[in-house]
Write a protein that holds these residues in place. Structure first.
Motif, PDB file in Angstrom:
ATOM      1  N   VAL A 127       0.836  -1.201   0.000  1.00 39.88           N
ATOM      2  CA  VAL A 127       0.000   0.000   0.000  1.00 39.88           C
ATOM      3  C   VAL A 127       0.872   1.253   0.000  1.00 39.88           C
ATOM      4  CG1 VAL A 127      -1.523   1.388   1.476  1.00 39.88           C
ATOM      5  CG2 VAL A 127      -2.093  -0.989   0.984  1.00 39.88           C
ATOM      6  N   TYR A 128       1.866   1.292   0.872  1.00 41.36           N
ATOM      7  CA  TYR A 128       2.720   2.478   0.946  1.00 41.36           C
ATOM      8  C   TYR A 128       3.523   2.665  -0.344  1.00 41.36           C
ATOM      9  CZ  TYR A 128       1.581   2.641   5.915  1.00 41.36           C
ATOM     10  OH  TYR A 128       0.916   2.732   7.109  1.00 41.36           O
ATOM     11  N   LYS A 129       3.912   1.570  -0.951  1.00 44.00           N
ATOM     12  CA  LYS A 129       4.608   1.666  -2.242  1.00 44.00           C
ATOM     13  C   LYS A 129       3.701   2.299  -3.285  1.00 44.00           C
ATOM     14  CE  LYS A 129       6.794  -1.147  -5.843  1.00 44.00           C
ATOM     15  NZ  LYS A 129       7.115  -2.529  -6.296  1.00 44.00           N
ATOM     16  N   ASN A 130       2.442   1.857  -3.346  1.00 47.17           N
ATOM     17  CA  ASN A 130       1.495   2.409  -4.320  1.00 47.17           C
ATOM     18  C   ASN A 130       1.144   3.856  -4.034  1.00 47.17           C
ATOM     19  OD1 ASN A 130       1.402  -0.037  -5.673  1.00 47.17           O
ATOM     20  ND2 ASN A 130      -0.371  -0.790  -4.537  1.00 47.17           N
ATOM     21  N   LEU A 131       1.260   4.263  -2.769  1.00 49.54           N
ATOM     22  CA  LEU A 131       0.994   5.660  -2.403  1.00 49.54           C
ATOM     23  C   LEU A 131       2.225   6.541  -2.605  1.00 49.54           C
ATOM     24  CD1 LEU A 131      -1.068   5.142   0.885  1.00 49.54           C
ATOM     25  CD2 LEU A 131      -1.931   6.016  -1.297  1.00 49.54           C
ATOM     26  N   GLY A 132       3.322   5.938  -3.025  1.00 39.82           N
ATOM     27  CA  GLY A 132       4.543   6.698  -3.253  1.00 39.82           C
ATOM     28  C   GLY A 132       5.373   6.937  -2.003  1.00 39.82           C
ATOM     29  N   GLU A 133       4.988   6.312  -0.879  1.00 40.48           N
ATOM     30  CA  GLU A 133       5.762   6.443   0.365  1.00 40.48           C
ATOM     31  C   GLU A 133       6.823   5.340   0.392  1.00 40.48           C
ATOM     32  OE1 GLU A 133       3.401   7.003   3.929  1.00 40.48           O
ATOM     33  OE2 GLU A 133       1.686   7.653   2.722  1.00 40.48           O
ATOM     34  N   ILE A 134       7.830   5.509  -0.446  1.00 40.97           N
ATOM     35  CA  ILE A 134       8.785   4.438  -0.726  1.00 40.97           C
ATOM     36  C   ILE A 134       9.615   4.071   0.503  1.00 40.97           C
ATOM     37  CG2 ILE A 134      10.648   3.689  -2.229  1.00 40.97           C
ATOM     38  CD1 ILE A 134       7.950   4.127  -3.613  1.00 40.97           C
ATOM     39  N   GLU A 135      10.058   5.064   1.251  1.00 39.62           N
ATOM     40  CA  GLU A 135      10.884   4.750   2.425  1.00 39.62           C
ATOM     41  C   GLU A 135      10.085   3.966   3.462  1.00 39.62           C
ATOM     42  OE1 GLU A 135      13.792   6.994   5.667  1.00 39.62           O
ATOM     43  OE2 GLU A 135      12.901   8.114   4.002  1.00 39.62           O
ATOM     44  N   ARG A 136       8.847   4.372   3.658  1.00 36.85           N
ATOM     45  CA  ARG A 136       7.979   3.667   4.610  1.00 36.85           C
ATOM     46  C   ARG A 136       7.712   2.244   4.121  1.00 36.85           C
ATOM     47  NH1 ARG A 136       2.324   6.303   6.865  1.00 36.85           N
ATOM     48  NH2 ARG A 136       2.215   5.116   8.824  1.00 36.85           N
ATOM     49  N   ALA A 137       7.485   2.114   2.815  1.00 41.02           N
ATOM     50  CA  ALA A 137       7.251   0.787   2.236  1.00 41.02           C
ATOM     51  C   ALA A 137       8.459  -0.112   2.440  1.00 41.02           C
ATOM     52  CB  ALA A 137       6.941   0.921   0.743  1.00 41.02           C
ATOM     53  N   ALA A 138       9.658   0.434   2.254  1.00 40.34           N
ATOM     54  CA  ALA A 138      10.883  -0.355   2.429  1.00 40.34           C
ATOM     55  C   ALA A 138      11.034  -0.825   3.876  1.00 40.34           C
ATOM     56  CB  ALA A 138      12.098   0.469   2.015  1.00 40.34           C
ATOM     57  N   THR A 139      10.690   0.048   4.825  1.00 39.38           N
ATOM     58  CA  THR A 139      10.775  -0.320   6.234  1.00 39.38           C
ATOM     59  C   THR A 139       9.848  -1.486   6.553  1.00 39.38           C
ATOM     60  OG1 THR A 139      11.336   1.954   6.857  1.00 39.38           O
ATOM     61  CG2 THR A 139      10.459   0.522   8.589  1.00 39.38           C
ATOM     62  N   TYR A 140       8.624  -1.422   6.047  1.00 33.56           N
ATOM     63  CA  TYR A 140       7.662  -2.497   6.301  1.00 33.56           C
ATOM     64  C   TYR A 140       8.071  -3.785   5.581  1.00 33.56           C
ATOM     65  CZ  TYR A 140       4.230   0.139   8.959  1.00 33.56           C
ATOM     66  OH  TYR A 140       3.591   0.842   9.948  1.00 33.56           O
ATOM     67  N   CYS A 141       8.618  -3.645   4.391  1.00 33.81           N
ATOM     68  CA  CYS A 141       9.074  -4.826   3.653  1.00 33.81           C
ATOM     69  C   CYS A 141      10.209  -5.515   4.411  1.00 33.81           C
ATOM     70  CB  CYS A 141       9.542  -4.410   2.255  1.00 33.81           C
ATOM     71  SG  CYS A 141      10.100  -5.779   1.234  1.00 33.81           S
ATOM     72  N   HIS A 142      11.149  -4.719   4.914  1.00 27.56           N
ATOM     73  CA  HIS A 142      12.280  -5.281   5.666  1.00 27.56           C
ATOM     74  C   HIS A 142      11.776  -6.025   6.902  1.00 27.56           C
ATOM     75  CE1 HIS A 142      16.760  -4.784   6.518  1.00 27.56           C
ATOM     76  NE2 HIS A 142      16.308  -5.526   7.508  1.00 27.56           N
ATOM     77  N   SER A 143      10.850  -5.407   7.640  1.00 28.18           N
ATOM     78  CA  SER A 143      10.314  -6.043   8.850  1.00 28.18           C
ATOM     79  C   SER A 143       9.553  -7.321   8.512  1.00 28.18           C
ATOM     80  CB  SER A 143       9.406  -5.063   9.591  1.00 28.18           C
ATOM     81  OG  SER A 143      10.138  -3.939  10.036  1.00 28.18           O
ATOM     82  N   THR A 144       8.823  -7.291   7.390  1.00 27.77           N
ATOM     83  CA  THR A 144       8.083  -8.483   6.957  1.00 27.77           C
ATOM     84  C   THR A 144       9.030  -9.644   6.697  1.00 27.77           C
ATOM     85  OG1 THR A 144       6.326  -7.145   5.961  1.00 27.77           O
ATOM     86  CG2 THR A 144       6.528  -9.421   5.206  1.00 27.77           C
ATOM     87  N   LEU A 145      10.113  -9.360   5.986  1.00 26.10           N
ATOM     88  CA  LEU A 145      11.084 -10.406   5.671  1.00 26.10           C
ATOM     89  C   LEU A 145      11.716 -10.965   6.939  1.00 26.10           C
ATOM     90  CD1 LEU A 145      12.756  -8.695   2.584  1.00 26.10           C
ATOM     91  CD2 LEU A 145      11.303 -10.727   2.545  1.00 26.10           C
ATOM     92  N   GLN A 146      12.031 -10.088   7.880  1.00 24.49           N
ATOM     93  CA  GLN A 146      12.581 -10.554   9.157  1.00 24.49           C
ATOM     94  C   GLN A 146      11.621 -11.498   9.865  1.00 24.49           C
ATOM     95  OE1 GLN A 146      13.512  -6.731  11.069  1.00 24.49           O
ATOM     96  NE2 GLN A 146      15.534  -7.556  11.439  1.00 24.49           N
ATOM     97  N   ARG A 147      10.357 -11.102   9.934  1.00 27.55           N
ATOM     98  CA  ARG A 147       9.361 -11.886  10.658  1.00 27.55           C
ATOM     99  C   ARG A 147       9.124 -13.230   9.977  1.00 27.55           C
ATOM    100  NH1 ARG A 147       6.266  -9.192  14.370  1.00 27.55           N
ATOM    101  NH2 ARG A 147       4.508 -10.574  13.961  1.00 27.55           N
ATOM    102  N   GLN A 148       9.146 -13.239   8.649  1.00 27.41           N
ATOM    103  CA  GLN A 148       8.943 -14.504   7.938  1.00 27.41           C
ATOM    104  C   GLN A 148      10.045 -15.507   8.271  1.00 27.41           C
ATOM    105  OE1 GLN A 148       8.721 -13.002   3.915  1.00 27.41           O
ATOM    106  NE2 GLN A 148       6.491 -13.143   3.874  1.00 27.41           N
ATOM    107  N   LEU A 149      11.264 -15.022   8.379  1.00 28.34           N
ATOM    108  CA  LEU A 149      12.367 -15.918   8.763  1.00 28.34           C
ATOM    109  C   LEU A 149      12.203 -16.405  10.198  1.00 28.34           C
ATOM    110  CD1 LEU A 149      15.627 -14.340   7.279  1.00 28.34           C
ATOM    111  CD2 LEU A 149      14.410 -16.358   6.484  1.00 28.34           C
ATOM    112  N   GLN A 150      11.852 -15.494  11.080  1.00 31.70           N
ATOM    113  CA  GLN A 150      11.698 -15.855  12.487  1.00 31.70           C
ATOM    114  C   GLN A 150      10.597 -16.884  12.693  1.00 31.70           C
ATOM    115  OE1 GLN A 150      11.011 -11.992  14.154  1.00 31.70           O
ATOM    116  NE2 GLN A 150      13.157 -11.376  14.005  1.00 31.70           N
TER     117      GLN A 150
END
Length: 637
Positions: free
Chosen positions: A227-250
């Protein structure tokens, strides 16, 4: 309502279990001719469950004040040391009323998901909204918080699929706030929705509840990133993507190749921001996790249904795509270093280079501190492998040839890997893009090379890899790619020409050049002019007419090409006056074109300010030189 262990309730639980199995397991076996067969069967069972719940509710009548008629919520009993205080273990108002609302809401939720999965979006939305209405009067307790989050996740996904991004954002951000509030005030793993329809002996463990709840929130974060990527909030989108990837591994809930590709894609964001440490970490993790594919490290991977040959091909392709991300990493690192070190004419600024080297030790210390404080991927099993790979790749900008070459070699290794899959036969565009990146790696490395002869050889490597492709490509189908290659080849030959002339002037005892050097210089000069002219010819109409007005995307390249052709013709070394006169006239014609085009189209001047100024100057000077040569030729005759 029927008691927890009554025959009636066990029948409901059995139906629910069967419906879940049909939706999640059997549906993957449905034939292509009837892809939703199992989903439809599951839907009918869910409807029967809904009717049973309503029947139980009617049978209870108005008796809501005293002891229950047998039913207790499984989660109302403390599980694994949980307390009954804090955030609120009960529902607002009557517990039986809240309980019925939760169960009916859960069935509405599962029906909504079922309709969405069978591409009946309007019906799916209706059921999901029914769920919202049923539970909106309940407090966000441990017994219902999971349902609160799941239904908002699904509505967020539904609206995002309709490109109603802000509507999706509202549902997903609410789900996030519910999770954060619950974890702050309660923190213990809540009841899972599936436990609404289970017998006492089949309740989930503390660990299973935790995993399911955390996975639901991981999905919230994943979709918020989109959603944040589509809204153009790229930095926020990257932060959420990074956290998602971390949680998936955990949580050990990921498909290795899908996870690896997402991590590699995230690296490209960090690279564009100059955050090479984070970019390197993402790519190292992507490479390590991608190597796990073929094994079964998670439940998600075990559910793949492709044939073995298709699976192998997909693995090769995705690893090649990760390799391409490594190429971009290496290339951007070199290019950023070049921008940092070059002077105002594009040469290496030695004083700047020495200054940066003096402060490099401090940078390395800061890098190590930053790495320790960064959000790192990996479990105990993979962290060492990721760290080991990171140690082999720089993340600081290279400051000299030795450091630049180390980065170049990393990129070139991944060029080989990427080309191994993206072959010219079958992947023309991809293969050429990889070659262009390889060429750019050589160009960036050449900037750091002090030996002009070796630098020239690097540019020759670029010519050798691009020229055959350019000449063999079908102009009808790959016109834009051919134009890119023509322009790059023209510029590369031009760089080689300048290097050869500089080298010759350094080595010559007098101002004159020997015949071999002149021949080599003229060859490079003519080759550069040829490819610039080929680029210009590609802009012509089928009848060979050059456009009166240049399209915006080719405006600057076309005018620069005209300017370069003019300059190259004037630089050709000719002993015959007639040939020299011919070259000067061609040069004047091209300079005139640049000036006249900008006079006819004043808006074009801004695109070629420097070239226009020089062209105007040459249009004034060249006629004088041409007339002198004509006079000399007349005198000699």
């Amino acid at each position: 309502m029927a008691s927890l262990n009554s025959a009636e309730w066990r029948a409901v639980c059995d139906k629910f279990t069967t419906a879940q199995n049909l939706s999640e397991v059997e549906s993957r076996k449905d034939p292509a001719t009837d892809p939703f067969r199992s989903k439809y069967k599951a839907r009918e069972l869910l409807r029967e469950i809904y009717c049973s719940l309503k029947s139980f509710e009617a049978g209870e009548g108005e008796n809501e004040s005293g002891a229950e008629t047998g039913e207790q919520r499984p989660a109302e009993q403390p599980v694994d040391g949980e307390k009954e205080d804090g955030f609120g273990r009960g529902f607002s108002g009557d517990s039986p009323a809240g309980l019925r609302a939760a169960k009916l809401g859960a069935v509405e939720y599962y029906l909504g998901v079922n309709h969405v999965e069978t591409e009946e979006l309007s019906a799916g939305q209706e059921h999901l909204m029914n769920c919202m209405k049923l539970i909106e009067k309940c407090s966000v307790s441990s017994e219902i918080v999971s349902l609160f989050i799941h239904v908002r996740n699904q509505l967020g996904i539904l609206w995002a699929g309709r490109d109603e991004t802000e509507e999706a954002q509202g549902f997903l951000e609410t789900a996030e706030s519910i999770y954060l509030r619950y974890m702050k005030e309660e923190g213990s793993p809540p009841t899972d929705m599936a436990e609404y329809f289970t017998t006492e002996d089949n309740l989930l463990t503390h660990q299973e509840r935790t995993k399911r709840f955390e996975l639901a929130y991981t999905h919230t974060m994943y979709y918020l990133a989109q959603v944040y990527k589509n809204l153009g909030e790229i930095e926020r989108a990257a932060t959420y993507c990074h956290s998602t990837l971390q949680r998936q591994l955990q949580l050990n809930q990921y498909n290795p190749m899908e996870w690896a590709l997402n991590a590699a894609t995230l690296s490209q964001y960090y690279i564009t921001k100059g955050r090479y440490m984070e970019g390197r970490h993402c790519l190292s993790a992507a490479t390590v996790i991608a190597d796990l594919a073929g094994e079964v490290p998670s439940e998600a991977a075990a559910q793949e249904s492709e044939t073995e040959s298709e699976r192998r091909d997909q693995l090769r392709q995705k690893r090649a795509e990760i390799a391409r991300c490594w190429i971009k990493y290496s290339l951007n690192l070199l290019q950023d270093a070049k921008k940092l070190l070059e002077d105002n004419i594009g040469d290496l600024d030695v004083e700047r280079q020495e200054e940066l080297k003096r402060v490099r030790r401090g940078e390395e210390e800061e890098e190590e501190k930053g790495r320790k404080s960064a959000k790192l991927f990996g479990s105990e099993d993979t962290f060492d492998s990721i760290a080991s790979l990171e140690e082999k790749v720089r993340c600081l900008l290279p400051l000299d040839f030795t450091e630049a070459r180390a980065v170049f070699l990393v990129g070139q290794t991944y060029v080989t890997q990427a080309k191994d899959y993206f072959e010219i036969d079958g992947y023309v565009t991809d293969h050429i893009e990889i070659l262009q990146d390889h060429s750019a790696l050589f160009r960036s490395l050449a900037f750091f090379e002090e030996d002009l002869e070796r630098r020239c050889k690097m540019h020759k490597r670029r010519v050798d890899m691009l020229e055959p492709i350019c000449n063999d490509l079908n102009a009808q189908y790959y016109l834009l790619i051919r134009r890119q290659l023509m322009f790059e080849l023209a510029e590369t030959y031009n760089e080689m020409m300048d290097l050869k002339l500089t080298l010759a002037n350094r080595q010559a005892d007098s101002q004159s050049l020997d015949n071999h050097t002149i021949k080599k210089f003229n060859h490079l000069c003519s080759a550069s002019a040829k490819y610039f002219q080929m680029f210009l010819d590609s802009l012509c109409s089928p009848d060979g007419k050059f456009p009166e007005r240049l399209e915006e995307e080719v405006l600057r390249p076309a005018l620069v090409a005209q300017f370069r052709v003019a300059r190259l013709h004037s630089r050709l070394i000719c002993s015959a006056p007639a040939a020299q006169l011919d070259n000067l006239n061609k040069s004047l014609d091209n300079y005139k074109y640049v000036v006249q085009y900008c006079e006819a189209h004043p808006e074009a001047a801004a695109a070629v300010e420097t070239e226009l100024e020089l062209s105007q100057e040459m249009v004034g000077l060249l006629p004088i030189k041409i007339n002198r040569l004509k006079a000399k030729m007349a005198t000699n005759n």
